[in-house]
Design an enzyme around this catalytic site. Sequence first.
Site, PDB file in Angstrom:
ATOM      1  N   LYS A 290       6.817  42.639 -15.290  1.00 20.93           N
ATOM      2  CA  LYS A 290       6.984  43.599 -16.395  1.00 20.93           C
ATOM      3  C   LYS A 290       7.375  44.998 -15.903  1.00 20.93           C
ATOM      4  O   LYS A 290       8.088  45.716 -16.589  1.00 20.93           O
ATOM      5  CB  LYS A 290       5.698  43.680 -17.228  1.00 20.93           C
ATOM      6  CG  LYS A 290       5.422  42.399 -18.020  1.00 20.93           C
ATOM      7  CD  LYS A 290       4.159  42.539 -18.847  1.00 20.93           C
ATOM      8  CE  LYS A 290       3.724  41.207 -19.415  1.00 20.93           C
ATOM      9  NZ  LYS A 290       2.520  41.314 -20.243  1.00 20.93           N
TER      10      LYS A 290
ATOM     11  N   ASP B  32       3.423  44.106 -26.255  1.00 23.40           N
ATOM     12  CA  ASP B  32       1.977  43.908 -26.050  1.00 23.40           C
ATOM     13  C   ASP B  32       1.196  45.018 -26.759  1.00 23.40           C
ATOM     14  O   ASP B  32       0.053  44.807 -27.179  1.00 23.40           O
ATOM     15  CB  ASP B  32       1.629  43.929 -24.559  1.00 23.40           C
ATOM     16  CG  ASP B  32       2.094  42.669 -23.839  1.00 23.40           C
ATOM     17  OD1 ASP B  32       2.350  41.650 -24.517  1.00 23.40           O
ATOM     18  OD2 ASP B  32       2.199  42.706 -22.601  1.00 23.40           O
TER      19      ASP B  32
ATOM     20  N   ASN C 186     -13.781  49.758 -14.660  1.00 20.73           N
ATOM     21  CA  ASN C 186     -12.976  48.861 -13.838  1.00 20.73           C
ATOM     22  C   ASN C 186     -13.625  48.658 -12.483  1.00 20.73           C
ATOM     23  O   ASN C 186     -14.288  49.547 -11.958  1.00 20.73           O
ATOM     24  CB  ASN C 186     -11.560  49.423 -13.650  1.00 20.73           C
ATOM     25  CG  ASN C 186     -10.603  48.382 -13.099  1.00 20.73           C
ATOM     26  OD1 ASN C 186     -10.522  47.275 -13.641  1.00 20.73           O
ATOM     27  ND2 ASN C 186      -9.903  48.690 -12.034  1.00 20.73           N
TER      28      ASN C 186
HETATM   29  P1  ATR Z   1      -2.861  42.418 -16.132  1.00 18.13           P
HETATM   30  O1  ATR Z   1      -1.395  42.747 -16.175  1.00 18.13           O
HETATM   31  O2  ATR Z   1      -3.210  41.078 -16.722  1.00 18.13           O
HETATM   32  O3  ATR Z   1      -3.704  43.528 -16.640  1.00 18.13           O
HETATM   33  P2  ATR Z   1      -3.434  43.280 -13.462  1.00 18.13           P
HETATM   34  O4  ATR Z   1      -2.570  44.471 -13.671  1.00 18.13           O
HETATM   35  O5  ATR Z   1      -3.340  42.539 -12.165  1.00 18.13           O
HETATM   36  O6  ATR Z   1      -3.179  42.191 -14.582  1.00 18.13           O
HETATM   37  O7  ATR Z   1      -4.948  43.737 -13.693  1.00 18.13           O
HETATM   38  C1  ATR Z   1      -6.006  42.837 -13.602  1.00 18.13           C
HETATM   39  C2  ATR Z   1      -7.296  43.516 -14.041  1.00 18.13           C
HETATM   40  O8  ATR Z   1      -8.359  42.560 -13.920  1.00 18.13           O
HETATM   41  C3  ATR Z   1      -7.707  44.707 -13.187  1.00 18.13           C
HETATM   42  O9  ATR Z   1      -8.449  45.601 -13.989  1.00 18.13           O
HETATM   43  C4  ATR Z   1      -8.616  44.032 -12.151  1.00 18.13           C
HETATM   44  O10 ATR Z   1      -9.543  44.887 -11.550  1.00 18.13           O
HETATM   45  P3  ATR Z   1      -9.156  45.680 -10.192  1.00 18.13           P
HETATM   46  O11 ATR Z   1      -8.331  46.849 -10.631  1.00 18.13           O
HETATM   47  O12 ATR Z   1     -10.462  46.064  -9.633  1.00 18.13           O
HETATM   48  O13 ATR Z   1      -8.385  44.691  -9.337  1.00 18.13           O
HETATM   49  C5  ATR Z   1      -9.344  43.066 -13.027  1.00 18.13           C
HETATM   50  N1  ATR Z   1      -9.950  41.967 -12.273  1.00 18.13           N
HETATM   51  C6  ATR Z   1      -9.323  40.897 -11.736  1.00 18.13           C
HETATM   52  N2  ATR Z   1     -10.212  40.074 -11.144  1.00 18.13           N
HETATM   53  C7  ATR Z   1     -11.449  40.645 -11.311  1.00 18.13           C
HETATM   54  C8  ATR Z   1     -12.776  40.281 -10.952  1.00 18.13           C
HETATM   55  N3  ATR Z   1     -13.039  39.152 -10.295  1.00 18.13           N
HETATM   56  N4  ATR Z   1     -13.788  41.113 -11.324  1.00 18.13           N
HETATM   57  C9  ATR Z   1     -13.546  42.245 -12.006  1.00 18.13           C
HETATM   58  N5  ATR Z   1     -12.317  42.646 -12.380  1.00 18.13           N
HETATM   59  C10 ATR Z   1     -11.262  41.858 -12.042  1.00 18.13           C
END
Ligand code: ATR
Length: 279
Positions: free
Chosen positions: A76, A112, A160
């Site tokens: 994106k 979105d 976060n």
């Molecule tokens: P999207 O486009 O779906 O938002 P992304 O930009 O990769 O995908 O973001 C994923 C989100 O899920 C982030 O807020 C990530 O937290 P981090 O910034 O700390 O990476 C969160 N996330 C993914 N796996 C996680 C986990 N196991 N526990 C907590 N937060 C998680």
Amino acid sequence: MNSAPPGAITPATRLIALLGDPVSHSLSPRFQNAAFRAAGVDGVYLALRCSGADVPGLLRGIARAGGGGNVTVPHKAVAAESVELRTSAVERTGACNTFWLEDGKVCGDNTDVAGVRAAIRALIGDPAGARVLLVGAGGAARGAVAALLDDDVASIHLLNRTPARARDLVEAFPEGSALGIVTGVAELRGERFDLVINATSVGLHPGDPLPFEFDTVGGVGAALDLVYAPGETRWVREARAAGIPAADGIEMLLHQGAAAFERWWSRPAPLEVMRAALS
Ligand code: ATR
């Protein structure tokens, strides 16, 4: 001359393509093709797994050849850079999920934002003045922040796992005085929220932990999960078990798809047909 039967692929059929990697799980071909048939538009929706390096060429080439499309993870951001005209949703989120050609220019939107806005309204009505807890700070969270600010919520508490990403998000919304960072759930003890949104990817897989435990705060009015999973997510089921109205990411998926349909075809989307194709 033979006229083509309804739904037939003809020389005039427009290609509407989903660009992403992976795309094999996507529900968009199912509900968009159902919508195209119901609306009687001459298009076919196909999913194309591709690399980020190929996105600019594919996106511009498909649009200039009369088509359009969607973009999904992880492309994106590169799509936002590749289009020639950007809606404010793209400017604010740095993400483009929908493209088409208008007046010779390749245009991009991030539907979105419209999708999450509609999903919030379906769950709690007009969120103006609401106190919102947003869990996550990635691309999905940016779309949610844009929608919530547009709807004049009172506050957005951003939680976060990685605080630096939360800070990046806040910096991307200089107009967002309602936006504040929470460093941990301990800070939220006793607080009441009208809405909690899960904008993390936690819940996509069956063994995932819960993205947020409802009993860590004083009260939750409603829970919106931007994740969807077959049979609803565990977080949505937990919310309902605790008496909290909840919805999963299907509603957002549906409304972002309806907004995209309207960009490609300049007519209202057959929402109920799309909803039925997702169930
Ligand atoms: P999207 O486009 O779906 O938002 P992304 O930009 O990769 O995908 O973001 C994923 C989100 O899920 C982030 O807020 C990530 O937290 P981090 O910034 O700390 O990476 C969160 N996330 C993914 N796996 C996680 C986990 N196991 N526990 C907590 N937060 C998680």
